[in-house]
Design a protein around this motif. Structure first.
Motif, PDB file in Angstrom:
ATOM      1  N   ILE A 145       0.863  -1.182   0.000  1.00  0.00           N
ATOM      2  CA  ILE A 145       0.000   0.000   0.000  1.00  0.00           C
ATOM      3  C   ILE A 145       0.899   1.231   0.000  1.00  0.00           C
ATOM      4  N   ALA A 146       0.607   2.162  -0.882  1.00  0.00           N
ATOM      5  CA  ALA A 146       1.331   3.435  -0.931  1.00  0.00           C
ATOM      6  C   ALA A 146       0.328   4.557  -0.646  1.00  0.00           C
ATOM      7  N   HIS A 147       0.565   5.288   0.425  1.00  0.00           N
ATOM      8  CA  HIS A 147      -0.343   6.363   0.851  1.00  0.00           C
ATOM      9  C   HIS A 147       0.328   7.707   0.580  1.00  0.00           C
ATOM     10  N   PHE A 148      -0.268   8.504  -0.306  1.00  0.00           N
ATOM     11  CA  PHE A 148       0.296   9.789  -0.723  1.00  0.00           C
ATOM     12  C   PHE A 148      -0.506  10.925  -0.094  1.00  0.00           C
ATOM     13  N   MET A 176       2.200   8.331 -11.812  1.00  0.00           N
ATOM     14  CA  MET A 176       3.068   7.458 -12.585  1.00  0.00           C
ATOM     15  C   MET A 176       2.973   6.011 -12.116  1.00  0.00           C
ATOM     16  N   THR A 177       2.829   5.802 -10.814  1.00  0.00           N
ATOM     17  CA  THR A 177       2.680   4.435 -10.299  1.00  0.00           C
ATOM     18  C   THR A 177       1.411   3.794 -10.832  1.00  0.00           C
ATOM     19  N   ARG A 178       0.340   4.557 -10.900  1.00  0.00           N
ATOM     20  CA  ARG A 178      -0.922   3.999 -11.401  1.00  0.00           C
ATOM     21  C   ARG A 178      -0.880   3.788 -12.917  1.00  0.00           C
ATOM     22  N   LEU A 179      -0.345   4.745 -13.647  1.00  0.00           N
ATOM     23  CA  LEU A 179      -0.330   4.632 -15.098  1.00  0.00           C
ATOM     24  C   LEU A 179       0.567   3.490 -15.573  1.00  0.00           C
ATOM     25  N   CYS A 180       1.592   3.168 -14.812  1.00  0.00           N
ATOM     26  CA  CYS A 180       2.459   2.060 -15.193  1.00  0.00           C
ATOM     27  C   CYS A 180       1.992   0.728 -14.622  1.00  0.00           C
ATOM     28  N   GLY A 181       0.868   0.709 -13.945  1.00  0.00           N
ATOM     29  CA  GLY A 181       0.231  -0.534 -13.557  1.00  0.00           C
ATOM     30  C   GLY A 181       0.965  -1.335 -12.512  1.00  0.00           C
ATOM     31  N   TYR A 182       1.655  -0.703 -11.596  1.00  0.00           N
ATOM     32  CA  TYR A 182       2.343  -1.454 -10.553  1.00  0.00           C
ATOM     33  C   TYR A 182       1.324  -2.115  -9.628  1.00  0.00           C
ATOM     34  N   ASP A 183       1.672  -3.264  -9.114  1.00  0.00           N
ATOM     35  CA  ASP A 183       0.799  -4.017  -8.225  1.00  0.00           C
ATOM     36  C   ASP A 183       0.866  -3.397  -6.836  1.00  0.00           C
ATOM     37  N   CYS A 184       0.195  -2.273  -6.695  1.00  0.00           N
ATOM     38  CA  CYS A 184       0.298  -1.483  -5.471  1.00  0.00           C
ATOM     39  C   CYS A 184      -1.036  -0.779  -5.231  1.00  0.00           C
ATOM     40  N   ALA A 185      -1.599  -0.925  -4.031  1.00  0.00           N
ATOM     41  CA  ALA A 185      -2.829  -0.218  -3.667  1.00  0.00           C
ATOM     42  C   ALA A 185      -2.489   1.234  -3.341  1.00  0.00           C
ATOM     43  N   LEU A 186      -3.194   2.158  -3.956  1.00  0.00           N
ATOM     44  CA  LEU A 186      -2.865   3.579  -3.849  1.00  0.00           C
ATOM     45  C   LEU A 186      -3.943   4.321  -3.072  1.00  0.00           C
ATOM     46  N   ILE A 187      -3.509   5.175  -2.158  1.00  0.00           N
ATOM     47  CA  ILE A 187      -4.404   6.039  -1.380  1.00  0.00           C
ATOM     48  C   ILE A 187      -3.892   7.468  -1.513  1.00  0.00           C
ATOM     49  N   PHE A 188      -4.813   8.381  -1.767  1.00  0.00           N
ATOM     50  CA  PHE A 188      -4.443   9.789  -1.879  1.00  0.00           C
ATOM     51  C   PHE A 188      -5.294  10.582  -0.887  1.00  0.00           C
ATOM     52  N   THR A 189      -4.638  11.350  -0.036  1.00  0.00           N
ATOM     53  CA  THR A 189      -5.323  12.177   0.954  1.00  0.00           C
ATOM     54  C   THR A 189      -5.039  13.638   0.669  1.00  0.00           C
ATOM     55  N   THR A 190      -6.094  14.405   0.488  1.00  0.00           N
ATOM     56  CA  THR A 190      -5.928  15.850   0.356  1.00  0.00           C
ATOM     57  C   THR A 190      -6.352  16.498   1.671  1.00  0.00           C
ATOM     58  N   HIS A 191      -5.444  17.245   2.253  1.00  0.00           N
ATOM     59  CA  HIS A 191      -5.717  17.928   3.516  1.00  0.00           C
ATOM     60  C   HIS A 191      -6.324  19.304   3.278  1.00  0.00           C
ATOM     61  N   ALA A 192      -6.183  19.811   2.085  1.00  0.00           N
ATOM     62  CA  ALA A 192      -6.799  21.074   1.670  1.00  0.00           C
ATOM     63  C   ALA A 192      -6.573  21.200   0.171  1.00  0.00           C
ATOM     64  N   THR A 193      -7.639  21.428  -0.575  1.00  0.00           N
ATOM     65  CA  THR A 193      -7.464  21.530  -2.022  1.00  0.00           C
ATOM     66  C   THR A 193      -6.673  22.785  -2.354  1.00  0.00           C
ATOM     67  N   LEU A 194      -5.821  22.663  -3.331  1.00  0.00           N
ATOM     68  CA  LEU A 194      -4.952  23.777  -3.710  1.00  0.00           C
ATOM     69  C   LEU A 194      -5.759  24.968  -4.205  1.00  0.00           C
ATOM     70  N   LEU A 195      -6.682  24.715  -5.112  1.00  0.00           N
ATOM     71  CA  LEU A 195      -7.488  25.798  -5.668  1.00  0.00           C
ATOM     72  C   LEU A 195      -8.387  26.416  -4.613  1.00  0.00           C
ATOM     73  N   GLY A 196      -8.910  25.591  -3.689  1.00  0.00           N
ATOM     74  CA  GLY A 196      -9.758  26.122  -2.626  1.00  0.00           C
ATOM     75  C   GLY A 196      -9.017  27.098  -1.735  1.00  0.00           C
ATOM     76  N   ARG A 197      -7.777  26.782  -1.410  1.00  0.00           N
ATOM     77  CA  ARG A 197      -6.988  27.680  -0.568  1.00  0.00           C
ATOM     78  C   ARG A 197      -6.744  29.012  -1.267  1.00  0.00           C
ATOM     79  N   TYR A 198      -6.453  28.965  -2.573  1.00  0.00           N
ATOM     80  CA  TYR A 198      -6.216  30.205  -3.321  1.00  0.00           C
ATOM     81  C   TYR A 198      -7.491  31.024  -3.449  1.00  0.00           C
ATOM     82  N   LEU A 199      -8.613  30.359  -3.717  1.00  0.00           N
ATOM     83  CA  LEU A 199      -9.877  31.086  -3.887  1.00  0.00           C
ATOM     84  C   LEU A 199     -10.296  31.767  -2.594  1.00  0.00           C
ATOM     85  N   CYS A 200     -10.144  31.085  -1.462  1.00  0.00           N
ATOM     86  CA  CYS A 200     -10.520  31.689  -0.185  1.00  0.00           C
ATOM     87  C   CYS A 200      -9.605  32.849   0.172  1.00  0.00           C
ATOM     88  N   ALA A 201      -8.326  32.715  -0.138  1.00  0.00           N
ATOM     89  CA  ALA A 201      -7.390  33.808   0.146  1.00  0.00           C
ATOM     90  C   ALA A 201      -7.683  35.025  -0.714  1.00  0.00           C
TER      91      ALA A 201
END
Length: 851
Positions: free
Chosen positions: A187-190, A201-226
Motif C-alpha cells: 500500500i502506498a499512501h500519498f 506514474m505508479t498507477r499509469l504504469c500498472g504497478y501491483d500497489c494499492a494507492l491512497i491519496f489524501t488531500t488535507h486542503a485543495t490547492l485551488l480552494g486555498r487560493y480562492l478563499c485567500a
C-alpha cells in the motif's frame, strides 16, 4: 453529553463497521505474516513545513503498532532537519537495502535511517539535487503519460516532479524485491499534491500497489478563499480551469485532480473538505479520515489545572512589563485569549477576530465590567527585530522586581533584629527613608507618555500589514479606558525568547480561551490542541474540527467547544455571535471556568489516534480489496477462525475517578463493564502464504498485472461480510442515558441568571449562550457528585443547502456489500485496461472520468 456517552462515542469510533481497531494493533505480526507493507509518502516526512508534519508525526505510533517494521516513510532529504530529526543508518531489512542500492546505482542519492520520534519509524529520504539533471527527461515522460506540462519557472513544481519520479522508481524496485520472496500486499499512501506525480506514474504504469491519496486542503480552494471570494456559496459556479489559470497554478491543479482520479481510494480530512473536493476535484471522497493527536503527549491527568496556574503566572509577568505605566487593571480579573496559525489574514479568521474584539471592548465598557481581556495574535511574519518599547518594559519590570526583593530582604533583617531585642518595631524602623527613595526612583522610571505597543516586534512594511491595519481601523490601541488589550506577536513562541519565554504548549495552557474563527480550515489542529490541553475554544462550522465536534458531541458549548456559524449567517451576524461568545465567557467566575476546563479535557479521548486511526485502517483495507479482491476472502477467513474466540473487553480511559462499586448515587463517572461486540477482523497469527515464483527483472515500465484491474467482488464473500457485520451490530452494548456528574450542580440558577441579565442590560446581545455553569464562587474542587438526570441525546451534524450534498462514503466504499459489480472506473483505469504504456507511450484518454 455524559462521560459514559463520551466513552460510548469513542468506543463506537473504535468499533467502526464491526472492526475492533485495538485488535489490529499487534505490533505488525499480522502484517509480517501476510507480507503486507505500507509506504507513506509525504513532503513533510522529517521536514517540518506545515500541518501535515503534525499529522504524519503524531500518527506514526499507532501505525507502527499495526505494521511494525513493514511501515516505511518516504520523503525529501532536507539537510537542516535530518541533522536533528533522523538517525542515519543502513536499513536492517534486506528489501530496503536492495532497493536503496539499486536506486544509488541509478544515480539517485538516498538516505535511510530512523525518525527520532515516538515509534522510531524507518525513513527513506531522496536527495532531489542528485536527480535534478533528469528534470527535462522526466518532464517529457510525465507529459507523454499524463498530458500535464510543468513550466520551467515553477521551482516548487519542479521539485515535486523530481521527488515524484524518485518515489515512482523506488516503489517499482521495492515491489520487485518483495515479490522475489513471497506474495505481497503493498500500500502506498500519498499526502497532498506535492506527492501526486509519484502516485500518477505508479498507477499509469500498472504497478501491483494499492494507492491512497489524501488531500488535507485543495490547492485551488486555498487560493480562492485567500482571494476574498464568496467561496462556499459559489462552489458549483466556479470555472475551475479559468480560476486556476488566472492564479498561475493550472499545472499544480491538474496534478492534484489527476492524483485524486488515479488513486484507488481518495480521502479527505473532514466533511467540509469532502464537499469542496466534490466540486473542485470532481471526486467524492471514499473515506473521511479526521486528524487525531497523540493524546499521551499532552496528558497531565488532573495536574493540568496546576499547569494552567503556573503558566498563567508567566503570562502575568509578561503583561506587567508590557503594560508598564498603564498597569492599572487587576490580574485576578484578567482573561487571556489568543488566536494562532499561519499568517493567512482571511482564511484563519484574523479579520473577524479583530472586529469581534472591538465589539467585545464596547460590550465590556457599556456593561461596566471590571474584567480585562488580553488578546494575543500569534501569526509569524517578517520582522526586523524586537520592539524597543517591549524590551524596555520587560527591563523596567525586572528592575522593579530586583529593587523590591532587596527592600524585602533588608526589612526582614531589621524586623528580625528589633524583634529579637524584645521590642515591637515601628513603621519608621521597618521602612527607612532610603528604601522609600529607591521605590520612588523605580516609580518615576516606569512612567511613560505613550501607549503600550500593540506589537512586540518591528514588522517589515508595517504600513501594509493587514493585522496592524485592522487594529488601527478598529482603534484598538491599548488605551487606559479599553477593557480589551491586544498584543500582536509576529513570531513563533519559544522558551528562549527574551520577551515571552514560553513554548507554544505552555502558552496555550496558560490562556483561558482559544479563538479560531477560520473561514477556510480543512481540519484545524489549533482548536484540537486546545481541547486535549483542557482549554475551551471557539471554532466555526467551516472547519473540519468544528464539524466533527458538532456531529459527535451533544451540546458542545457545555464542554467549552463553541461553534460560530460562518456558513449560513452573514459576516456581520457571525462576528456578533463570536463577540457574544467571548462576552458571555467573560461573565463566568473562576469556579465556572475550572469546571469548564475539566469538561473540555474529557473530550480528548475522541481526538486520540488510537480512536481515529481506524479510518486510515479502513481506507487501506478498501484499497487492498479493490486491487486484490482475494484479500477480502482472507479477511472473512480470519473472522471465521476467530469467531469462536471472543476477545478481552477493553475499557477506555476515564477522565475522572470512578466511584465505589456500591455507590448509591450511581454517578456518571462509573465505568460500565459490557461485553464487547464480536470482532470482525482479528490480528491473530495466520499461516504464511507460499511464496510466489520470482518475477522478471525490474524494467522502467512493465505490463499492468491482472490483479490491478477493478474487478467486481464475489457475491458470496460480500454476503458473508454483511452477515458478520449485522451480527456485530446486534451485539453492540448499550449505555445508560445519563448526564454528566456536574450538570445539575452547574446548571445556571435563577439568581445567577438575573445577575447576568442585569449586568448586560445596557446593550443588546443576540444569541446568548447558556454555558450550563452556575456561579458557585471561587472554589477549587470541580468534582462535586450529584444525581443523574436523563435526557435525549440529539446529535447535531453539519447541514447542507442547495447542491452541497455530503457524500455518504461510508456506504459506498465498504466491502460488506455496498460495492456493486457495475462500479464505474476512472479514466486512468480505462487507459490502463486498453493498452500497455510501454508499447503505446502516447495513448490518450478516450473516456472522461465519471463523476
Amino acid at each position: 453529553m455524559s462521560i459514559s456517552k463520551i466513552k460510548h462515542a469513542a468506543k463506537s469510533l473504535k468499533n467502526f463497521q464491526g472492526i475492533r481497531f485495538e485488535e489490529c494493533l499487534d505490533d505488525g505480526e499480522a502484517a509480517e505474516q501476510l507480507n503486507k507493507w505500507l509506504l507513506e509518502v509525504s513532503w513533510e516526512v522529517a521536514n517540518k513545513v506545515g500541518g501535515i508534519y503534525t499529522v504524519i508525526r503524531s500518527k506514526v505510533p499507532v501505525t507502527k503498532k499495526e505494521y511494525g517494521n513493514n511501515y516505511i516513510c518516504l520523503g525529501p532529504y532536507n539537510d537542516s532537519f535530518v541533522k536533528t530529526e533522523v538517525e542515519i543508518g543502513e536499513s536492517k531489512l534486506d528489501v530496503i537495502r536492495d532497493t536503496v542500492n539499486e536506486m544509488k546505482r541509478l544515480g539517485i542519492h538516498v538516505v535511510t535511517g530512523n525518525w527520532l520520534i515516538e515509534g522510531f519509524p524507518q525513513v527513506v529520504l531522496f536527495d532531489i539535487g542528485s536527480a535534478i539533471h533528469r528534470l527535462d527527461d522526466w518532464k517529457g515522460d510525465f507529459f507523454r503519460h499524463a498530458r500535464i506540462g510543468i513550466p520551467y519557472h515553477d521551482r516548487e513544481a519542479n521539485d515535486a516532479l523530481v521527488f515524484g519520479f524518485c518515489v515512482f522508481w523506488f516503489i517499482g524496485i521495492f515491489i520487485d524485491q518483495v515479490k522475489r520472496r513471497q506474495k505481497c500486499y503493498v500500500i502506498a499512501h500519498f499526502h497532498e499534491w506535492l506527492t501526486g506525480v509519484g502516485l500518477i506514474m505508479t498507477r499509469l504504469c500498472g504497478y501491483d500497489c494499492a494507492l491512497i491519496f489524501t488531500t488535507h486542503a485543495t490547492l485551488l480552494g486555498r487560493y480562492l478563499c485567500a482571494g476574498s471570494t464568496d467561496f462556499y456559496n459559489n462552489l458549483p459556479l466556479f470555472d475551475l480551469d479559468k480560476e486556476a489559470g488566472n492564479r498561475r497554478i493550472y499545472h499544480r491543479y491538474c496534478i492534484e485532480r489527476a492524483a485524486a482520479s488515479c488513486t484507488h481510494v481518495f480521502t479527505t480530512v473532514s466533511k467540509i473538505t469532502g464537499i469542496e473536493s466534490e466540486y473542485l476535484l470532481k471526486k467524492k471522497p471514499d473515506v473521511l479520515t479526521p486528524n487525531g493527536l497523540n493524546v499521551q503527549k499532552f496528558a497531565a491527568l488532573h495536574e493540568f489545572q496546576n499547569l494552567h496556574a503556573q503558566n498563567k503566572e508567566k503570562l502575568h509577568a509578561f503583561v506587567r512589563g508590557h503594560f508598564y505605566g498603564h498597569y492599572d487593571f487587576d490580574l485576578d480579573k484578567t482573561l487571556y485569549i489568543f488566536t494562532a496559525g499561519r499568517y493567512e489574514f482571511t482564511n484563519k479568521g484574523a479579520d473577524m477576530f479583530i472586529e469581534s474584539l472591538a465589539r467585545l471592548n464596547h460590550m465590556l465598557k457599556s456593561s461596566g465590567s471590571d474584567v480585562t481581556v488580553v488578546a494575543f495574535l500569534i501569526f509569524p511574519t517578517a520582522t526586523n527585530n524586537f520592539n524597543v518599547e517591549s524590551l524596555r518594559g520587560q527591563s523596567i519590570a525586572k528592575m522593579f522586581r530586583d529593587t523590591v526583593s532587596n527592600v524585602q530582604s533588608d526589612i526582614g533583617k531589621r524586623l528580625y533584629e528589633i524583634s529579637l531585642k524584645g521590642h515591637l518595631p515601628t513603621p519608621a524602623e521597618i521602612l527607612l527613608s532610603s528604601d522609600l527613595i529607591e521605590l520612588k526612583k523605580c516609580i518615576y522610571g516606569s512612567q511613560r507618555s505613550t501607549l503600550p505597543p500593540i506589537c512586540t516586534h518591528n514588522v517589515c512594511d508595517d504600513i501594509h500589514d493587514p493585522i496592524l491595519n485592522a487594529l488601527r481601523r478598529c482603534q484598538l490601541f491599548n488605551a487606559r479606558s479599553d477593557r480589551v488589550k491586544v498584543i500582536f506577536h509576529p513570531e513563533f513562541l519559544r522558551s528562549t525568547s527574551p520577551l515571552l519565554p514560553l513554548d507554544y504548549d505552555e502558552f496555550v495552557r496558560g490562556c483561558h480561551l482559544g479563538v479560531f474563527p477560520s473561514y477556510y480550515e480543512p481540519w484545524g489542529y489549533t482548536p484540537a490542541e486546545c481541547t486535549v490541553l483542557g482549554v475551551p475554544n471557539i471554532s466555526t462550522n467551516l472547519s473540519g474540527f468544528g464539524c466533527f465536534m458538532e456531529e459527535h458531541v451533544h451540546d458542545a458549548h457545555t464542554y467549552g467547544i463553541y461553534i460560530v456559524d460562518r456558513r449560513y449567517k452573514s459576516g456581520d451576524e457571525s462576528c456578533q455571535q463570536l463577540a457574544q461568545y467571548m462576552f458571555d465567557f467573560s461573565l463566568l467566575t473562576r469556579r465556572q471556568r475550572i469546571i469548564l476546563r475539566n469538561r473540555t479535557e474529557r473530550l480528548s479521548e475522541l481526538l486520540d489516534w488510537n480512536v481515529l486511526g481506524i479510518y486510515y485502517y479502513r481506507a487501506r483495507q478498501i484499497a487492498l480489496t479493490r486491487i486484490h479482491p482475494e484479500f477480502e476472502e482472507e479477511i472473512i477467513k480470519l473472522a471465521n477462525e476467530t469467531s469462536s474466540n471472543p476477545s478481552t473487553p477493553v475499557i477506555s480511559r476515564s477522565s475522572t475517578p470512578a466511584p465505589h462499586e456500591h455507590d448509591d448515587e450511581g454517578t456518571d463517572d462509573e465505568d460500565e463493564s459490557h461485553p464487547p461486540p464480536p470482532s470482525q477482523i482479528s490480528s491473530q497469527k495466520v499461516s504464511p502464504k507460499q511464496p510466489s515464483s520470482i518475477d522478471q527483472a525490474f524494467e522502467p515500465s512493465f505490463a499492468r498485472p491482472a490483479s490491478a484491474t477493478h474487478l467486481p467482488l464475489d457475491k458470496q464473500f460480500r454476503a458473508a461480510a454483511v452477515a458478520a457485520a449485522n451480527a456485530a451490530a446486534s451485539d453492540e452494548p448499550t449505555f445508560t442515558d445519563a448526564l454528566d456528574d456536574e450538570i445539575r450542580q452547574i446548571t445556571i440558577g435563577k439568581d445567577n441568571q438575573s445577575k447576568l441579565t442585569s449586568t448586560s442590560q445596557t446593550i443588546k446581545h443576540d444569541d446568548k449562550v447558556d454555558f450550563s455553569l452556575d456561579d458557585l464562587g471561587d472554589l477549587d474542587d470541580s468534582h462535586d457528585s450529584q444525581e443523574q438526570v436523563p435526557y435525549e441525546d440529539n446529535k447535531t451534524s453539519i447541514s447542507t443547502k442547495h447542491d452541497f450534498t455530503i457524500p455518504d462514503v461510508l456506504q459506498q466504499t465498504t466491502i460488506t456489500g455496498n460495492t456493486t459489480s457495475g462500479e464505474s472506473t476512472s479514466g486512468a483505469e480505462n487507459i490502463l485496461s486498453s493498452s500497455n504504456l510501454k508499447d503505446q507511450p502516447n495513448t490518450k484518454s478516450t473516456e472522461k472520468e465519471q463523476s
